[in-house]
Design an enzyme around this catalytic site. Structure first.
Site: not given
Length: 268
Positions: A66, A91, A156, A160
């Site tokens: 995790d 990833n 998000y 990124k």
């Protein structure tokens, strides 16, 4: 240098149980590297590892971990033992769509841990070994949402952008040490991500559906760009979109994306 000589003998791929991560495992194994697969769903990793060993004659290692836990690095390093990682694929990631203030704060912080803290820890740990070896590679999974601000996807998008900037900075820092780093910035990609964010692209107009790329094409672009570019944006339509966004007034692109996102997301 040959791919195996430059990035072998082992690649470590996070979020390898499905989607882009699983495709990275397949294409990297096809190039002759052994693959250490990291995700929470260990049984999926083991099945994928068996497939890759049979098809490509490489070795595999399934590591159930995790990446949001405080001690995930020790879990990974203990499982690796003396295996030498020459390629790191950061990833793993998660996202939530909708209004930022409607989300639970703990969920947003969990995303921050997975999308930012985990790749930072892994890049720092394995990057030091690569620098000492004067060879190796790191792939940071960013997004086109990390190039332009994305309403209804705000946190998000910010995570990124963080991955993109870290990768591009490390690209310059580590180039002199023989280590290749690239920030991969895909757009919409066919994967389980749509299910996780409760989005059904089959309801979209045909032009929007046409922008969805396959994981295979995204990974091909990333591996082709590794060692050549600091940033890779797969797909001509997305590269054109990025160029147009740079020419648009600062407030226009987020305004347009907000309208598109509100149309594409399920109505509450």
């Amino acid at each position: 240098m040959a791919f195996v000589d430059k990035y072998g003998p082992w690649a470590l791929i996070t979020g390898a149980s499905a989607g882009i991560g699983a495709e990275f495992a397949r294409q990297i194994a096809a190039k002759g590297l052994n693959v250490a697969l990291v995700a929470r769903r260990r049984e999926r990793l083991e099945a994928l590892g068996e497939e890759l060993e049979s098809e490509y004659g490489v070795r595999s290692l399934a590591i159930g971990a995790d990446l949001c836990s405080d001690d995930f690095l020790s879990t990974i390093t203990e499982a690796l033992g003396t295996r030498h990682v020459g390629l790191l694929v950061n990833n793993a990631g998660s996202g939530m769509t909708g209004e930022f203030l409607d989300h639970d704060l703990d969920d947003e912080l969990q995303m921050l841990a997975l999308n930012c803290r985990a790749p930072l820890v892994l890049a720092h740990h394995f990057g030091r070994r690569m620098r000492d070896d004067r060879r190796g590679g790191i792939i940071m999974l960013a997004s086109v949402a990390g190039i332009v601000p994305t309403p209804m996807f705000a946190n998000y998008s910010a995570t990124k952008a963080w991955n993109r900037f870290l990768g591009e900075g490390l690209h310059e820092e580590l180039a002199r040490d023989g280590v290749d780093v690239v920030s991969l910035c895909p757009g919409l990609t066919q994967s389980e991500f749509f299910e996780h964010v409760n989005v059904d692209p089959s309801n979209w107009p045909a032009p929007m559906r046409a922008t969805i790329m396959s994981a295979e094409d995204v990974v091909k672009a990333a591996l082709k760009g590794l060692g050549k570019h600091s940033q890779v944006v797969p797909g001509l339509s997305y590269r054109m979109l990025m160029r147009l966004s740079r020419l648009s007034p600062g407030s226009l692109t987020p305004w347009m994306i907000d309208r598109v996102m509100r149309f594409a997301l399920p109505k509450s």
